[in-house]
Design a protein around this motif. Structure first.
Motif, PDB file in Angstrom:
ATOM      1  N   ASN A  86     -13.074  63.054 -19.583  1.00  0.00           N
ATOM      2  CA  ASN A  86     -12.431  63.473 -21.012  1.00  0.00           C
ATOM      3  C   ASN A  86     -13.660  64.188 -21.882  1.00  0.00           C
ATOM      4  O   ASN A  86     -14.611  63.200 -22.089  1.00  0.00           O
ATOM      5  CB  ASN A  86     -11.777  62.609 -21.761  1.00  0.00           C
ATOM      6  CG  ASN A  86     -10.501  62.008 -20.695  1.00  0.00           C
ATOM      7  OD1 ASN A  86      -9.736  62.855 -20.245  1.00  0.00           O
ATOM      8  ND2 ASN A  86     -10.286  60.881 -20.579  1.00  0.00           N
ATOM      9  N   VAL A  87     -13.482  65.144 -22.391  1.00  0.00           N
ATOM     10  CA  VAL A  87     -14.376  65.757 -23.434  1.00  0.00           C
ATOM     11  C   VAL A  87     -13.607  65.683 -24.761  1.00  0.00           C
ATOM     12  O   VAL A  87     -12.558  66.419 -25.242  1.00  0.00           O
ATOM     13  CB  VAL A  87     -15.035  66.893 -23.219  1.00  0.00           C
ATOM     14  CG1 VAL A  87     -16.221  67.612 -24.135  1.00  0.00           C
ATOM     15  CG2 VAL A  87     -15.455  67.240 -21.650  1.00  0.00           C
ATOM     16  N   LEU A  88     -14.433  65.019 -25.727  1.00  0.00           N
ATOM     17  CA  LEU A  88     -13.897  65.147 -27.192  1.00  0.00           C
ATOM     18  C   LEU A  88     -14.395  66.316 -27.978  1.00  0.00           C
ATOM     19  O   LEU A  88     -15.947  66.423 -27.869  1.00  0.00           O
ATOM     20  CB  LEU A  88     -14.392  63.807 -28.012  1.00  0.00           C
ATOM     21  CG  LEU A  88     -14.049  63.966 -29.591  1.00  0.00           C
ATOM     22  CD1 LEU A  88     -12.417  64.074 -29.703  1.00  0.00           C
ATOM     23  CD2 LEU A  88     -14.609  62.596 -29.944  1.00  0.00           C
ATOM     24  N   THR A 120      -9.735  67.969 -33.970  1.00  0.00           N
ATOM     25  CA  THR A 120      -9.898  66.836 -32.914  1.00  0.00           C
ATOM     26  C   THR A 120      -9.049  66.877 -31.576  1.00  0.00           C
ATOM     27  O   THR A 120      -7.838  66.721 -31.597  1.00  0.00           O
ATOM     28  CB  THR A 120      -9.527  65.314 -33.553  1.00  0.00           C
ATOM     29  OG1 THR A 120     -10.452  65.113 -34.805  1.00  0.00           O
ATOM     30  CG2 THR A 120      -9.846  64.290 -32.665  1.00  0.00           C
ATOM     31  N   LYS A 121      -9.544  67.518 -30.770  1.00  0.00           N
ATOM     32  CA  LYS A 121      -8.944  67.723 -29.330  1.00  0.00           C
ATOM     33  C   LYS A 121      -9.650  67.008 -28.418  1.00  0.00           C
ATOM     34  O   LYS A 121     -10.831  67.010 -28.286  1.00  0.00           O
ATOM     35  CB  LYS A 121      -9.079  69.271 -29.036  1.00  0.00           C
ATOM     36  CG  LYS A 121      -8.172  70.171 -30.159  1.00  0.00           C
ATOM     37  CD  LYS A 121      -8.249  71.676 -29.805  1.00  0.00           C
ATOM     38  CE  LYS A 121      -7.477  72.401 -30.848  1.00  0.00           C
ATOM     39  NZ  LYS A 121      -6.269  72.302 -30.758  1.00  0.00           N
ATOM     40  N   ILE A 122      -8.755  66.523 -27.444  1.00  0.00           N
ATOM     41  CA  ILE A 122      -9.508  65.863 -26.188  1.00  0.00           C
ATOM     42  C   ILE A 122      -9.219  66.790 -25.032  1.00  0.00           C
ATOM     43  O   ILE A 122      -7.926  67.212 -24.597  1.00  0.00           O
ATOM     44  CB  ILE A 122      -9.149  64.436 -25.929  1.00  0.00           C
ATOM     45  CG1 ILE A 122      -9.439  63.522 -27.309  1.00  0.00           C
ATOM     46  CG2 ILE A 122      -9.607  63.850 -24.831  1.00  0.00           C
ATOM     47  CD1 ILE A 122      -8.540  62.426 -27.326  1.00  0.00           C
ATOM     48  N   VAL A 123     -10.190  67.155 -24.030  1.00  0.00           N
ATOM     49  CA  VAL A 123     -10.058  68.063 -22.932  1.00  0.00           C
ATOM     50  C   VAL A 123      -9.926  67.135 -21.765  1.00  0.00           C
ATOM     51  O   VAL A 123     -10.961  66.438 -21.574  1.00  0.00           O
ATOM     52  CB  VAL A 123     -10.802  69.071 -22.719  1.00  0.00           C
ATOM     53  CG1 VAL A 123     -10.768  69.950 -21.822  1.00  0.00           C
ATOM     54  CG2 VAL A 123     -10.981  69.830 -24.120  1.00  0.00           C
ATOM     55  N   HIS A 124      -9.053  67.135 -20.907  1.00  0.00           N
ATOM     56  CA  HIS A 124      -9.004  66.299 -19.677  1.00  0.00           C
ATOM     57  C   HIS A 124      -9.156  67.298 -18.469  1.00  0.00           C
ATOM     58  O   HIS A 124      -8.618  68.268 -18.203  1.00  0.00           O
ATOM     59  CB  HIS A 124      -7.556  65.716 -19.363  1.00  0.00           C
ATOM     60  CG  HIS A 124      -7.536  64.766 -18.325  1.00  0.00           C
ATOM     61  ND1 HIS A 124      -8.255  63.700 -18.144  1.00  0.00           N
ATOM     62  CD2 HIS A 124      -6.814  64.776 -17.347  1.00  0.00           C
ATOM     63  CE1 HIS A 124      -7.945  62.917 -17.050  1.00  0.00           C
ATOM     64  NE2 HIS A 124      -6.930  63.711 -16.353  1.00  0.00           N
TER      65      HIS A 124
END
Length: 413
Positions: A86-88, A120-124
């Motif tokens: 996961n990348v914030l 604020t996004k989280i990339v999975h």
């Protein structure tokens, strides 16, 4: 120090448009070299670093990579090689480093009152299958603050936890939602604007004329438009979006929820445009324009970026799955000092996170509060399908259900 929840970091309406008027769509040649999306605002930047390295040499990409600002984030996890991570992605509202002309439109540090994570996004990322998903957390969501709470209190908006840097935001996300974070990417106003201009703008189809007096957005006619960096930034920041329908200007009252939808459309449009610009000169201009507006965590390596490029070079924007954390609004004197805030909606939020991660999250050590300082109660929500896959909805009230309408928002073209 609590975040008031007002629009104090939005400057007064600018005296004129933030950029040249958008132009009508021009025909674009079909690219024989599909370019990578590295997901989200700064994800595109990271992949470009990798791709230019493949195209013109490892030592050049290492040179460019060394120009990117790095930050140490103590509480990052480390995913095993080849496993999902996961990348914030943090869109900072900091005005530091902006030119006088940019500050005229965007405000200065005094206007902003410190930095907030207004995106604020989280990339999975799942390397084995090439899947990429994005989870957005609304900026006004109340969370239990992790780490040092001396400045912002035990409970606050999630965007306020970035005021002390990314590490506290990372800790707060993990403690509240059980989502491990392996990497952090931060992008500021200057970085986003420069990235768009370097690839020649982005193409978005506006159903109606649109404007936002606070950000300088001013689209005078409907249809497919070429937006330059100034207008793309104005769209990505827009929380006071208006559109003209049947001769009447209407206001998008969904605030941050509407902005999230428009940001996701912008990201897909940027991926589409990048696919047509795979050449060393364009990529070099792109990298040179964004390195000053980008910050990544110090654990990223050039090899990481090269490997990502090899694994995801055929990724298409249509495969990008987006979701928004379900929340609801409710007045409570307990949090009245925070202004208008949102509370995490359970059990819907856990279901969305489980779908996003492809499995259950870790146990939340300090769950987010409800309106009275307890865990949020279950409320009724409406599922809103978003582009790219099945996702969950966003805004709901504790008393009534609200569906977020998006038929007036732009889409990639």
């Amino acid at each position: 120090m609590a975040d008031s929840g007002s629009d104090t970091h939005d400057p007064p309406p600018p005296p004129g448009p933030a950029a040249e008027p958008p132009r009508k769509r021009r025909s674009k040649p079909k690219s024989k070299h599909p370019w990578l999306d590295r997901v989200l605002l700064a994800g595109v930047v990271l992949v470009s670093l990798a791709l230019i390295g493949i195209g013109v040499g490892y030592f050049y990409v290492e040179y460019r990579f060394d120009q990117v600002h790095k930050v140490t984030v103590k509480h990052l996890r480390k995913a095993p090689v080849g496993q999902p991570f996961n990348v914030l992605i943090i869109g900072s509202d900091s005005r530091a480093g902006l030119s006088a002309a940019q500050q005229e439109h965007l405000g200065n540090e005094a206007d902003a009152g410190g930095q907030r994570s207004d995106v604020t996004k989280i990339v999975h990322v799942v390397p084995a299958t090439g899947q990429v998903s994005v989870l957005s957390i609304p900026r006004d969501t109340v969370v239990t603050v992790a780490g040092d709470t001396s400045e912002i209190g035990h409970y606050n908006r999630i965007n306020a936890t970035y005021n002390n840097g990314p590490d506290q935001l990372v800790q707060t996300i993990e403690a509240n939602f059980g989502i491990p974070i392996e990497h952090v990417v931060q992008v500021n106003f200057d970085g986003l604007e420069g990235a768009v201009d370097a690839i020649g703008g982005v193409m978005l189809d506006f159903p109606y004329p649109a404007k936002d007096a606070y950000t300088g957005l001013d689209v005078t006619s409907p249809g497919c438009q070429l937006l330059n960096g100034g207008y793309a930034l104005a769209l990505a920041r827009s929380r006071h979006y208006e559109y003209e329908k049947d001769g009447e200007w209407l206001y998008d009252g969904t605030s941050d929820f509407g902005r999230i939808q428009r940001q996701n459309a912008f990201l897909k449009a940027m991926i589409n445009q990048a696919e047509t610009k795979y050449n060393p000169l364009t990529l070099n201009a792109f990298l040179g324009s964004v390195v000053q507006g980008l910050t990544i965590d110090s654990t990223f390596t050039v090899a990481d970026l090269i490997n990502l490029a090899r694994e995801f070079h055929t990724f298409a924007s249509s495969n990008l799955v987006t979701a928004t954390l379900p929340t609801y609004s409710h007045y409570s004197a307990t949090f009245s000092d925070l202004g208008d805030v949102l509370y995490v909606q359970q059990p819907q939020a856990t279901l969305v996170i489980t779908q996003f991660l492809g499995g259950p999250p870790e146990e939340a050590t300090t769950p987010p509060p409800g309106p009275y300082g307890v865990e949020p109660t279950t409320t009724t929500t409406t599922t809103v399908p978003l582009s790219g896959g099945t996702t969950s909805a966003t805004s709901a009230s504790s008393d009534t259900t609200t569906t977020v309408e998006t038929d007036f928002d732009p889409t990639p073209c």
